[in-house]
Design an enzyme around this catalytic site. Structure first.
Site, PDB file in Angstrom:
ATOM      1  N   GLY A  40       0.813  -1.054   0.090  1.00  0.00           N
ATOM      2  CA  GLY A  40       0.014  -0.057   0.006  1.00  0.00           C
ATOM      3  C   GLY A  40       0.959   1.288   0.116  1.00  0.00           C
ATOM      4  O   GLY A  40       1.934   1.157   0.817  1.00  0.00           O
ATOM      5  N   GLY A 223      12.504   7.431 -12.794  1.00  0.00           N
ATOM      6  CA  GLY A 223      13.201   6.216 -12.864  1.00  0.00           C
ATOM      7  C   GLY A 223      14.544   6.334 -13.401  1.00  0.00           C
ATOM      8  O   GLY A 223      15.299   7.301 -12.934  1.00  0.00           O
ATOM      9  N   GLY A 226      16.190  10.039 -14.172  1.00  0.00           N
ATOM     10  CA  GLY A 226      16.582  10.995 -13.074  1.00  0.00           C
ATOM     11  C   GLY A 226      15.293  11.606 -12.523  1.00  0.00           C
ATOM     12  O   GLY A 226      14.141  11.209 -12.697  1.00  0.00           O
ATOM     13  N   ASP A 253       7.538   5.216  -3.490  1.00  0.00           N
ATOM     14  CA  ASP A 253       7.271   5.310  -1.828  1.00  0.00           C
ATOM     15  C   ASP A 253       8.370   5.599  -1.441  1.00  0.00           C
ATOM     16  O   ASP A 253       8.376   6.017  -0.322  1.00  0.00           O
ATOM     17  CB  ASP A 253       6.293   4.198  -1.436  1.00  0.00           C
ATOM     18  CG  ASP A 253       4.998   3.687  -2.536  1.00  0.00           C
ATOM     19  OD1 ASP A 253       4.539   4.751  -3.001  1.00  0.00           O
ATOM     20  OD2 ASP A 253       4.817   2.597  -2.683  1.00  0.00           O
ATOM     21  N   LYS A 286      16.098  -4.757  -3.783  1.00  0.00           N
ATOM     22  CA  LYS A 286      15.609  -5.687  -2.941  1.00  0.00           C
ATOM     23  C   LYS A 286      14.108  -6.090  -3.160  1.00  0.00           C
ATOM     24  O   LYS A 286      13.363  -5.150  -3.979  1.00  0.00           O
ATOM     25  CB  LYS A 286      15.716  -5.103  -1.572  1.00  0.00           C
ATOM     26  CG  LYS A 286      16.922  -4.668  -0.891  1.00  0.00           C
ATOM     27  CD  LYS A 286      16.515  -4.220   0.380  1.00  0.00           C
ATOM     28  CE  LYS A 286      17.896  -3.174   0.953  1.00  0.00           C
ATOM     29  NZ  LYS A 286      17.735  -3.060   2.310  1.00  0.00           N
TER      30      LYS A 286
END
Ligand code: RIB
Length: 303
Positions: A40, A223, A226, A253, A286
């Site tokens: 979320g 992305g 830049g 986020d 990650k």
């Protein structure tokens, strides 16, 4: 407890499939792995703030199902203040996410569930008065964000709106926002103009069409192309970091949480965006959304 940052927004259980390709219409493919994560946009942004050392409160709603309990526990384990997390008699929000391993890109479908029942009244005037920065996104009802932003203005909160997913804003919500944070798709949707990702003139033209007032700023995250920052009639550009991305879910986020965390420590917008750009670069290395948020030590080590 006084929390300099409050996030008013969504919390979902992310159901994530990692696959080598994405299915075509009507096709069944075999995925490689399946994982569940706290997600979320709101919850992810709160986790980013907390891992970077900020005291943060999350204001939202979970359902009275099994996911609701798990989501609340996860927020608590991230040291996020959940006093204003409400309970809805129904289902929690879920997100179906497919991550294509070769590109690290995703497709996401969100079913808002309890998020649609999040209300501005969950934050009292007293809590708003002790909040410096209020963050929201578009996965809760926009009229609730609008009401909260109006009250927040009277209490001198700095209001950050992540216009994600891309939706049309009411004039009132537009004018009650101090800082917009958008990606290319969201900028196009806000301005109804298509942009060229690697062309400053094209980005400038889009931003200028928004007719922001002198108190309003915008950060556009592109992305690998830049980040553009527009504030006080000036543009700044920050290059992206080259990393081996494995999962881009939640990187926007992460950027927003890190930006708010830095702003709450009185850094200026450019300094905060430089820091957030590093944090977001780490997050794409990650898996998962909230699970990929870095700590301050990791960002400092990054360089
Ligand atoms: O921005 C990524 C997030 O979007 C995911 O965690 C998913 O829950 C959706 O809200």
């Amino acid at each position: 407890m006084k929390n300099p940052i409050a996030v008013f927004g969504s919390i979902n259980m992310d159901l994530v499939v990692y696959s080598s390709t994405k299915p075509k219409d009507g096709e069944t493919i075999l995925g490689k792995t399946f994982e569940t994560f706290l997600g979320g946009k709101g919850a992810n942004q709160a986790v980013a703030c907390s891992r970077l050392g900020s005291n943060v409160s999350f204001v939202g709603k979970v359902g009275n199902d099994l996911y609701g309990e798990l989501l609340r526990e996860k927020l608590n384990s991230e040291n996020i203040d959940t006093e204003l997390l409400g309970l809805h008699d129904g289902e929690s929000g879920v997100a179906l996410i497919n991550v294509v391993e070769s590109t690290s890109q995703n497709q996401i479908i969100v079913v808002p569930g309890a998020n649609s029942h999040t209300r501005s009244e969950q934050m009292s005037d007293q809590v708003l008065s002790s909040t410096d920065i209020l963050i929201s996104q578009m996965e809760v009802e926009s009229k609730e964000i609008e009401k909260l932003f109006l009250r927040a203005k009277e209490r001198n909160c700095y209001r950050i709106l992540n216009v994600a997913p891309a939706l049309t804003l009411s004039n009132s919500l537009f004018s009650e926002t101090d800082l917009f944070v958008v990606n290319e798709i969201e900028l196009e949707s806000l301005t109804k103009k298509s942009i060229q990702m690697d062309c400053l003139e094209s980005i400038k033209e889009s931003i200028e069409s928004m007719s922001l007032n002198n108190q309003q700023s915008i950060v556009v995250t592109l992305g690998s192309n830049g980040v553009y920052i527009y504030q006080n009639n000036q543009y700044e550009f920050i290059e992206s970091h080259k990393v081996d991305a494995i999962d881009t879910t939640g990187s926007g986020d992460c950027f927003i949480g890190a930006l708010a965390s830095c702003l709450s420590e009185k850094h200026d917008l450019l300094e905060a965006a430089v820091f957030a750009n590093k944090a977001a670069a780490i997050s794409v290395t990650k898996k998962g959304a909230s699970s990929s948020m870095p700590t301050t030590q990791e960002v400092l080590k990054f360089g």
